[in-house]
Design a protein around this motif. Structure first.
Motif, mmCIF file in Angstrom:
data_model
loop_
_atom_site.group_PDB
_atom_site.id
_atom_site.type_symbol
_atom_site.label_atom_id
_atom_site.label_comp_id
_atom_site.label_asym_id
_atom_site.label_seq_id
_atom_site.Cartn_x
_atom_site.Cartn_y
_atom_site.Cartn_z
ATOM 1 N N GLU A 21 0.821 -1.218 0.000
ATOM 2 C CA GLU A 21 0.000 0.000 0.000
ATOM 3 C C GLU A 21 0.852 1.264 0.000
ATOM 4 O OE1 GLU A 21 -2.574 -0.957 3.189
ATOM 5 O OE2 GLU A 21 -3.906 -2.045 1.830
ATOM 6 N N GLY A 59 1.983 -6.833 -0.814
ATOM 7 C CA GLY A 59 1.219 -6.906 -2.053
ATOM 8 C C GLY A 59 -0.152 -6.284 -1.955
ATOM 9 N N GLY A 60 -0.404 -5.599 -0.840
ATOM 10 C CA GLY A 60 -1.749 -5.068 -0.573
ATOM 11 C C GLY A 60 -2.271 -4.086 -1.614
ATOM 12 N N VAL A 63 -3.275 -7.256 -4.630
ATOM 13 C CA VAL A 63 -4.267 -8.240 -4.160
ATOM 14 C C VAL A 63 -4.024 -8.497 -2.685
ATOM 15 C CG1 VAL A 63 -4.989 -10.653 -4.281
ATOM 16 C CG2 VAL A 63 -4.337 -9.493 -6.371
ATOM 17 N N SER A 66 -6.902 -11.909 2.141
ATOM 18 C CA SER A 66 -8.060 -11.971 3.044
ATOM 19 C C SER A 66 -9.291 -11.306 2.414
ATOM 20 C CB SER A 66 -7.721 -11.309 4.376
ATOM 21 O OG SER A 66 -7.203 -10.031 4.153
ATOM 22 N N THR A 141 6.556 -15.932 1.854
ATOM 23 C CA THR A 141 7.212 -17.170 2.295
ATOM 24 C C THR A 141 6.977 -18.298 1.288
ATOM 25 O OG1 THR A 141 5.239 -17.954 3.431
ATOM 26 C CG2 THR A 141 6.748 -16.590 4.736
ATOM 27 N N GLY A 142 6.105 -18.052 0.309
ATOM 28 C CA GLY A 142 5.740 -19.108 -0.639
ATOM 29 C C GLY A 142 4.593 -19.963 -0.140
ATOM 30 N N PRO A 144 0.572 -20.140 1.692
ATOM 31 C CA PRO A 144 -0.632 -19.411 2.102
ATOM 32 C C PRO A 144 -0.719 -19.325 3.629
ATOM 33 C CG PRO A 144 -1.200 -21.585 1.212
ATOM 34 C CD PRO A 144 0.274 -21.396 1.009
ATOM 35 N N TYR A 145 -1.584 -18.475 4.110
ATOM 36 C CA TYR A 145 -1.811 -18.254 5.550
ATOM 37 C C TYR A 145 -0.660 -17.505 6.225
ATOM 38 C CZ TYR A 145 -5.705 -21.443 4.971
ATOM 39 O OH TYR A 145 -6.861 -22.035 4.525
ATOM 40 N N PHE A 146 0.294 -17.009 5.443
ATOM 41 C CA PHE A 146 1.360 -16.191 6.017
ATOM 42 C C PHE A 146 1.256 -14.780 5.449
ATOM 43 C CE2 PHE A 146 2.981 -20.401 6.838
ATOM 44 C CZ PHE A 146 3.607 -20.267 8.059
ATOM 45 N N THR A 147 2.103 -13.907 5.952
ATOM 46 C CA THR A 147 2.111 -12.529 5.454
ATOM 47 C C THR A 147 3.529 -12.167 5.027
ATOM 48 O OG1 THR A 147 2.753 -11.614 7.571
ATOM 49 C CG2 THR A 147 0.389 -11.876 7.189
ATOM 50 N N THR A 148 3.640 -11.035 4.380
ATOM 51 C CA THR A 148 4.980 -10.586 3.980
ATOM 52 C C THR A 148 5.763 -10.071 5.195
ATOM 53 O OG1 THR A 148 3.995 -8.520 3.275
ATOM 54 C CG2 THR A 148 4.448 -10.131 1.561
#
Ligand code: UDP
Length: 248
Positions: A21, A59-60, A63, A66, A141-142, A144-148
């Motif tokens: 963002e 990447g907010g 895309v 959530s 991290t490659g 899903p369910y994680f964040t940057t």
């Protein structure tokens, strides 16, 4: 000025985490060219101090997993779409750093994408840094369910970084949102446990825990102030530092 009077960089290798963002500036989506150029100049100033530099960009602005999941896209698929968004941002940042300030960079993706960028290989990343290239870690991290944020803490640990710099909208961590609450207090120093126990909105809890386990300080500062990145590495300007021990 003699050499002894010139403070050298306190850090040898650091990782800068910025949200997607932040790249939007005043736009609703995508990239603001002015913000990208400012980021490139700020990175160049740090690179010129002899500090090895890693970047993780969110990447907010493209895309957010959530949001898509709430709209009905299956959660893992939504997160993979989010990770692809971070690759778009990494390529945008690579392009502006190379064109605008002329520093060689490498994008390394946690999801291999042979035609687009290098796959993430830890030892290769270290080699790039040693050669003075700015390494941009893409695709989080490659998983899903994680964040940057977690990706930033993970890569900082793997690269042996001396600090994680978290560039935010405000100049540090506050007791409340300073844009809404004029009485909000800015902290100069916090411990990892303060952040976790008070649920302060700095980075998500898994990122804070990972930084804590690896004893990597987190420094929170404003991405909007030109030159702030280099200043905070010299210990100057407003910022919040998060470490294990309370400072005397
Ligand atoms: N994402 C993911 N795994 C990761 C990193 C990111 O699934 O390791 C996805 C997730 O859907 C997230 C999106 O990528 O919403 C963009 O990342 P993030 O929200 O961290 O970006 P930021 O808020 O920093 O712009």
């Amino acid at each position: 000025m003699n050499e002894a009077a010139t403070p050298g960089p306190r850090f040898r290798r650091v990782l800068l985490k910025m949200s997607g963002e932040a790249l939007m500036g005043d736009r609703e989506f995508g990239h603001d060219r002015r913000v990208l150029r400012q980021l490139a100049e700020d990175c160049a100033a740090v690179h010129a101090m002899g500090v090895q530099l890693c970047l993780v960009i969110g990447g907010g602005n493209i895309v957010r997993g959530s949001t898509l999941a709430a709209a009905g896209v299956e959660r893992s698929t939504a997160d993979y779409m989010g990770m692809l968004g971070t690759v778009i941002n990494a390529l945008a940042v690579q392009s502006v750093i190379e064109q605008h300030v002329g520093i060689p960079t490498r994008v390394m993706s946690a999801i291999p994408m042979a035609a687009v960028c290098e796959p993430y290989i830890r030892r290769r990343a270290v080699r790039h840094l040693e050669k003075g290239r700015i390494v941009i870690f893409a695709a989080g991290t490659g998983n899903p369910y994680f964040t940057t944020d977690t990706a930033a803490a993970l890569r900082a640990a793997e690269m042996g970084c001396d600090a994680i710099l978290k560039g935010t909208q405000v100049d540090g961590v506050y007791s409340a949102d300073p844009k809404r609450d004029p009485a909000a207090e800015r902290y100069d120093h916090l411990t990892y446990l303060d952040v976790l126990a008070r649920d302060l909105k700095v980075m998500d809890a898994s990122a804070i825990s990972l930084a804590r386990e690896s004893s990597i300080p987190i420094i929170v500062f404003s991405v909007h102030a030109p030159g702030a990145f280099a200043r905070v590495l010299r210990g100057e300007g407003p910022h919040t530092i998060i470490t294990e021990e309370a400072l005397a």
